[in-house]
Design a protein around this motif. Structure first.
Motif, PDB file in Angstrom:
ATOM      1  N   SER A 231       0.832  -1.196   0.000  1.00  0.00           N
ATOM      2  CA  SER A 231       0.000   0.000   0.000  1.00  0.00           C
ATOM      3  C   SER A 231       0.868   1.247   0.000  1.00  0.00           C
ATOM      4  O   SER A 231       0.621   2.199  -0.766  1.00  0.00           O
ATOM      5  CB  SER A 231      -0.912  -0.004   1.236  1.00  0.00           C
ATOM      6  OG  SER A 231      -1.673   1.178   1.304  1.00  0.00           O
ATOM      7  N   LYS A 235       1.045   4.235  -2.920  1.00  0.00           N
ATOM      8  CA  LYS A 235       0.725   5.631  -2.623  1.00  0.00           C
ATOM      9  C   LYS A 235       1.876   6.548  -2.999  1.00  0.00           C
ATOM     10  O   LYS A 235       1.663   7.653  -3.516  1.00  0.00           O
ATOM     11  CB  LYS A 235       0.393   5.785  -1.132  1.00  0.00           C
ATOM     12  CG  LYS A 235      -0.901   5.127  -0.710  1.00  0.00           C
ATOM     13  CD  LYS A 235      -1.086   5.196   0.800  1.00  0.00           C
ATOM     14  CE  LYS A 235      -2.337   4.481   1.243  1.00  0.00           C
ATOM     15  NZ  LYS A 235      -2.474   4.458   2.718  1.00  0.00           N
ATOM     16  N   SER A 239       1.436   9.542  -5.656  1.00  0.00           N
ATOM     17  CA  SER A 239       1.443  10.923  -5.171  1.00  0.00           C
ATOM     18  C   SER A 239       2.759  11.635  -5.401  1.00  0.00           C
ATOM     19  O   SER A 239       2.780  12.797  -5.823  1.00  0.00           O
ATOM     20  CB  SER A 239       1.097  10.954  -3.678  1.00  0.00           C
ATOM     21  OG  SER A 239       2.061  10.224  -2.930  1.00  0.00           O
ATOM     22  N   GLY A 244      -0.444  12.457  -8.787  1.00  0.00           N
ATOM     23  CA  GLY A 244      -1.860  12.180  -8.915  1.00  0.00           C
ATOM     24  C   GLY A 244      -2.422  12.405 -10.295  1.00  0.00           C
ATOM     25  O   GLY A 244      -3.619  12.251 -10.515  1.00  0.00           O
ATOM     26  N   GLU A 270      -6.521  -0.618  -3.554  1.00  0.00           N
ATOM     27  CA  GLU A 270      -7.119   0.445  -2.745  1.00  0.00           C
ATOM     28  C   GLU A 270      -6.252   1.699  -2.791  1.00  0.00           C
ATOM     29  O   GLU A 270      -6.773   2.820  -2.896  1.00  0.00           O
ATOM     30  CB  GLU A 270      -7.294  -0.033  -1.308  1.00  0.00           C
ATOM     31  CG  GLU A 270      -8.410  -1.072  -1.158  1.00  0.00           C
ATOM     32  CD  GLU A 270      -8.538  -1.623   0.249  1.00  0.00           C
ATOM     33  OE1 GLU A 270      -7.645  -1.336   1.080  1.00  0.00           O
ATOM     34  OE2 GLU A 270      -9.529  -2.334   0.524  1.00  0.00           O
ATOM     35  N   ALA A 271      -4.934   1.524  -2.771  1.00  0.00           N
ATOM     36  CA  ALA A 271      -4.055   2.678  -2.841  1.00  0.00           C
ATOM     37  C   ALA A 271      -4.100   3.320  -4.214  1.00  0.00           C
ATOM     38  O   ALA A 271      -4.058   4.549  -4.347  1.00  0.00           O
ATOM     39  CB  ALA A 271      -2.623   2.260  -2.487  1.00  0.00           C
ATOM     40  N   MET A 273      -6.632   3.461  -6.149  1.00  0.00           N
ATOM     41  CA  MET A 273      -7.909   4.175  -6.289  1.00  0.00           C
ATOM     42  C   MET A 273      -7.985   5.418  -5.402  1.00  0.00           C
ATOM     43  O   MET A 273      -8.585   6.424  -5.805  1.00  0.00           O
ATOM     44  CB  MET A 273      -9.067   3.238  -5.946  1.00  0.00           C
ATOM     45  CG  MET A 273      -9.291   2.138  -6.973  1.00  0.00           C
ATOM     46  SD  MET A 273     -10.802   1.174  -6.639  1.00  0.00           S
ATOM     47  CE  MET A 273     -10.379   0.357  -5.112  1.00  0.00           C
ATOM     48  N   LYS A 274      -7.372   5.357  -4.216  1.00  0.00           N
ATOM     49  CA  LYS A 274      -7.593   6.415  -3.238  1.00  0.00           C
ATOM     50  C   LYS A 274      -6.478   7.453  -3.160  1.00  0.00           C
ATOM     51  O   LYS A 274      -6.703   8.572  -2.706  1.00  0.00           O
ATOM     52  CB  LYS A 274      -7.796   5.796  -1.846  1.00  0.00           C
ATOM     53  CG  LYS A 274      -9.038   4.921  -1.753  1.00  0.00           C
ATOM     54  CD  LYS A 274      -9.138   4.269  -0.382  1.00  0.00           C
ATOM     55  CE  LYS A 274     -10.385   3.369  -0.288  1.00  0.00           C
ATOM     56  NZ  LYS A 274     -10.446   2.685   1.031  1.00  0.00           N
ATOM     57  N   ALA A 275      -5.272   7.066  -3.564  1.00  0.00           N
ATOM     58  CA  ALA A 275      -4.144   7.998  -3.400  1.00  0.00           C
ATOM     59  C   ALA A 275      -4.292   9.227  -4.279  1.00  0.00           C
ATOM     60  O   ALA A 275      -4.884   9.160  -5.337  1.00  0.00           O
ATOM     61  CB  ALA A 275      -2.843   7.268  -3.713  1.00  0.00           C
TER      62      ALA A 275
END
Length: 275
Positions: A231, A235, A239, A244, A270-271, A273-275
């Motif tokens: 994860s 990220k 980032s 992004g 999950e990272a 999609m969310k980072a």
């Protein structure tokens, strides 16, 4: 998140941007032999074709190409894709299938992005526990590509031994990790050496050779990573390298404990999609 499984197969034209005609002939001859004897055919000690291998390998590389087309052709809200395929690809060199790998899925996608979609500079990031000798060899002579890898050493395939930058264009970056290395060593490799090199390169797109066999529960090596480490690196890639905004195409490589593989892939997704 959208799950998409188009029925696509890689074409010879797409493969030949990366592989030699001799490479394709070796693999095609193995398929033909398989059809005659109806049992597994060994290309080398580790690389075997069996019923279904031809479709799986051509579909795997074809899905990476499809992911490139999807991201590069759509509006800007679609930036990231995870291509969950087997067989893996990062050991396949231009002229030699090896290490479970028939075609180099990631580099087929990179070459397609550059040839068809006009992508100029591509960073290939590899956190599989095994060094991606195929990724490195194909990228090495092309100054528009950067390859960055952390991997266990000594370990198969015995390459990637030189720390830091190498290659004629200094576009190959390796950080070998000792057997038993854990989160601290892995994160230091990426934070201090690999991610800064990728940032300086200023890529237009990022491809990830996403192997999860550096997990502590994986049987094929002895690096001791956790779900959280996968994860974290994801990220960081999104980032601090991509800000992004860059298109990111992640492609499954190794991972041989199906229980820990599922968890690690979930953490990676999950990272992404969310980072």
């Amino acid at each position: 998140m959208r799950v998409h499984e188009p029925e696509v197969e890689v074409t010879d034209e797409q493969l030949l941007r990366v592989h030699t005609p001799e490479h394709l002939k070796v693999v095609e001859d193995a398929y033909k032999q398989l059809n005659l004897i109806r049992r597994q055919v060994k290309i080398d000690a580790d690389t075997v074709v069996s019923p279904g291998s031809e479709l799986a390998a051509k579909r795997a590389a074809g899905l990476v190409v499809a992911a490139v087309d999807d991201l590069m052709s759509r509006s800007v809200e679609v930036k990231r894709a995870f291509v969950m395929v087997r067989p893996p690809g990062h050991h396949a060199e231009a002229d030699k299938p090896q290490g479970f790998c028939l075609y180099n899925n990631v580099l087929v996608g990179v070459a397609h992005a550059q040839a068809v979609h006009g992508i100029k500079r591509v960073a290939i990031l590899d956190f599989d526990v095994h060094h991606g000798n195929g990724d490195e060899a194909i990228a090495m002579t092309d100054r528009s590509r950067l390859y960055a890898s952390s991997h266990q050493s000594p370990c198969y395939p015995g390459t990637g031994l030189t720390p830091g930058a190498s290659g004629p264009h200094k576009n190959i970056w390796n950080v070998p990790l000792e057997p038993g290395a854990g989160s601290a060593e892995f994160r230091a490799a990426w934070t201090k050496t690999l991610l800064p090199a990728v940032r300086r390169f200023k890529p237009d797109a990022i491809f990830i050779s996403a192997g999860f066999d550096a997990h502590a529960e994986d049987p094929l090596a002895s690096v001791q990573l956790s779900d959280e480490d996968f994860s974290w690196i994801t990220k960081e890639i999104v980032s601090t390298v991509g800000n992004g905004r860059l298109p990111i195409i992640s492609v499954l490589e190794g991972g041989y404990n199906v229980v820990s593989l599922e968890r690690a892939v979930r953490a990676h997704l999950e990272a992404l999609m969310k980072a």
